[in-house]
Design an enzyme around this catalytic site. Sequence first.
Site, PDB file in Angstrom:
ATOM      1  N   ASP A   1     102.678 146.598  35.391  1.00 24.77           N
ATOM      2  CA  ASP A   1     103.059 147.386  34.224  1.00 24.77           C
ATOM      3  C   ASP A   1     104.047 146.562  33.527  1.00 24.77           C
ATOM      4  O   ASP A   1     103.964 146.558  32.124  1.00 24.77           O
ATOM      5  CB  ASP A   1     103.437 148.792  34.604  1.00 24.77           C
ATOM      6  CG  ASP A   1     102.225 149.535  34.900  1.00 24.77           C
ATOM      7  OD1 ASP A   1     100.849 149.069  34.885  1.00 24.77           O
ATOM      8  OD2 ASP A   1     102.287 150.580  35.878  1.00 24.77           O
TER       9      ASP A   1
ATOM     10  N   ARG B   1     117.630 157.186  37.952  1.00 21.43           N
ATOM     11  CA  ARG B   1     117.351 156.835  36.476  1.00 21.43           C
ATOM     12  C   ARG B   1     118.281 156.979  35.476  1.00 21.43           C
ATOM     13  O   ARG B   1     118.388 156.120  34.666  1.00 21.43           O
ATOM     14  CB  ARG B   1     116.183 157.784  36.117  1.00 21.43           C
ATOM     15  CG  ARG B   1     114.661 157.853  36.851  1.00 21.43           C
ATOM     16  CD  ARG B   1     114.417 156.367  36.978  1.00 21.43           C
ATOM     17  NE  ARG B   1     112.977 156.258  37.670  1.00 21.43           N
ATOM     18  CZ  ARG B   1     112.488 155.282  38.181  1.00 21.43           C
ATOM     19  NH1 ARG B   1     113.206 154.086  37.852  1.00 21.43           N
ATOM     20  NH2 ARG B   1     111.343 155.347  38.322  1.00 21.43           N
TER      21      ARG B   1
ATOM     22  N   ASP C   1     110.183 160.702  34.898  1.00 18.24           N
ATOM     23  CA  ASP C   1     110.930 159.545  34.732  1.00 18.24           C
ATOM     24  C   ASP C   1     111.324 159.034  33.216  1.00 18.24           C
ATOM     25  O   ASP C   1     112.412 158.878  32.755  1.00 18.24           O
ATOM     26  CB  ASP C   1     110.518 158.430  35.493  1.00 18.24           C
ATOM     27  CG  ASP C   1     110.919 158.465  36.799  1.00 18.24           C
ATOM     28  OD1 ASP C   1     111.870 159.082  37.345  1.00 18.24           O
ATOM     29  OD2 ASP C   1     110.095 157.953  37.805  1.00 18.24           O
TER      30      ASP C   1
ATOM     31  N   SER D   1     101.532 154.262  43.926  1.00 16.62           N
ATOM     32  CA  SER D   1     102.730 153.922  43.250  1.00 16.62           C
ATOM     33  C   SER D   1     103.842 154.264  43.697  1.00 16.62           C
ATOM     34  O   SER D   1     104.139 155.394  44.229  1.00 16.62           O
ATOM     35  CB  SER D   1     102.633 154.869  41.669  1.00 16.62           C
ATOM     36  OG  SER D   1     103.788 155.144  41.378  1.00 16.62           O
TER      37      SER D   1
HETATM   38  N1  ARG Z   1     108.772 162.567  42.056  1.00 17.11           N
HETATM   39  C1  ARG Z   1     109.893 161.959  42.121  1.00 17.11           C
HETATM   40  C2  ARG Z   1     110.676 162.260  41.097  1.00 17.11           C
HETATM   41  O1  ARG Z   1     110.135 162.760  40.148  1.00 17.11           O
HETATM   42  C3  ARG Z   1     109.554 160.352  42.017  1.00 17.11           C
HETATM   43  C4  ARG Z   1     108.666 159.990  41.003  1.00 17.11           C
HETATM   44  C5  ARG Z   1     108.495 158.386  41.047  1.00 17.11           C
HETATM   45  N2  ARG Z   1     107.604 158.061  42.147  1.00 17.11           N
HETATM   46  C6  ARG Z   1     106.657 157.222  42.202  1.00 17.11           C
HETATM   47  N3  ARG Z   1     106.074 157.046  43.311  1.00 17.11           N
HETATM   48  N4  ARG Z   1     106.630 156.209  41.382  1.00 17.11           N
HETATM   49  O2  ARG Z   1     111.947 162.099  41.209  1.00 17.11           O
END
Ligand code: ARG
Length: 424
Positions: free
Chosen positions: A17, A97, A126, A177
């Site tokens: 991506d 993040r 995110d 993912s």
């Molecule tokens: N659900 C988790 C959060 O919101 C992880 C999100 C990212 N997950 C991923 N498999 N890319 O913090």
Amino acid sequence: MGTDRKKVVLAYSGGLDTSVAIKWIQEKYDMDVIALTIDLGTDKPLKPVVEKAIKTGAIKSMVIDAREVFVYYFLFPAIQAGALYERTYPLATALGRPLIAKLLVDTAAAEGACAVAHGCTGKGNDQVRFDVAINTLDPSLQIIAPLREWNMTRDESMVYARDNDIPIDVSTKNPYSIDENIWGRSIECGILEDPWAEPPEDVYKITKNAKDAPDDPTYIEIGFENGLPLALNGQEVDGVSLIDKLNTLAGDNGIGRIDHLENRIVGIKSREIYESPAAIVLYKAHQALEEIVMTKETHRFKEMVSTQYSDMVYNGLWFSTFHQDLAAYILSNQRFVVGTVRLKLFKGNCTVVGRKSPLSLYDHSLATYDAGDTFEHNAATGFIKIFGLATKTQAQIQLKALKKGEVIPSIMPPKVNPTDVMEK
Ligand code: ARG
């Protein structure tokens, strides 16, 4: 190459991506792309990632090793706060993040870029965390989120990649993912979207299946000061090494697998698998220590603060003054959290087997049922009279005033008659 072309700093992982994003941003926005890869703890070699960004068309590509900052400014405070989202998820992705956002903003300033970009989709948490953090830190920056803007399926992105000579590596064929850092791995998509389906073994990477874990337990001791884990087995250790070591030790013992059906910020319920061995061990140990040093009221209030803190992190409000308020409370609240916790790691279980503290509120002479008891048993009678006074008064006035049948049945059990009756 024109020197007055606008610049954008892209948070780059080397995956499909964000690689497609390099080309797409150049075409769609006519900007130069600076790729920024941030190391929050990965076993993936990052040199090839840096090179891939340049091969894919970035004008500059760099790595920031942010592991230490991540541990001391994000993970340690989260341990003090007891931050488990919905009592389950140790927030590995969510805690990363705001740091990535901060480094994007700092890099944009250093490079004279007018925009930053990230590879988040339009339905996850995110994007919210990044955008809120970036807007808070530098509202003048433009935010580009290619995956939110383009209308490509994963297959179409692969075609785009092929057409634009972007190398697609084997990991692209992975059905999941995945986001990973030193605090844990987050895995979603594919079969995991069926909440009835048990996660296949191949989603896990850093935790063993408990049935393959060693047949003998591993014992460890973690030493805390001000609620911070500073020692392992009696030896002082830096935060990054501590977490690395615990990930290995606990992961090998099958600890750290989490299956969570969570409430996203954007209103969706989603199912995610996490692997967070070190986090599980540290939260357990920290909690066990709090139990021995905190008064009941402090402990009850801390639980409420923990819930608020976890929601704050999950919801992307790291750079808010609400966070400052919570942090101030937690710093004060953790002053007496000092001591050592002993844990047993065995076949998927992490069990606290011992705890001690120089500031322990546990008084053996008060607690014991054996000789040496100093608790004033007689004083209990007077205490009970006064403690129960309000309930007794209420029963006499209000319970009596209720008509038969008005009592909420579930709190008043029926009479149960004896079966075997013997008389002498
Ligand atoms: N659900 C988790 C959060 O919101 C992880 C999100 C990212 N997950 C991923 N498999 N890319 O913090």
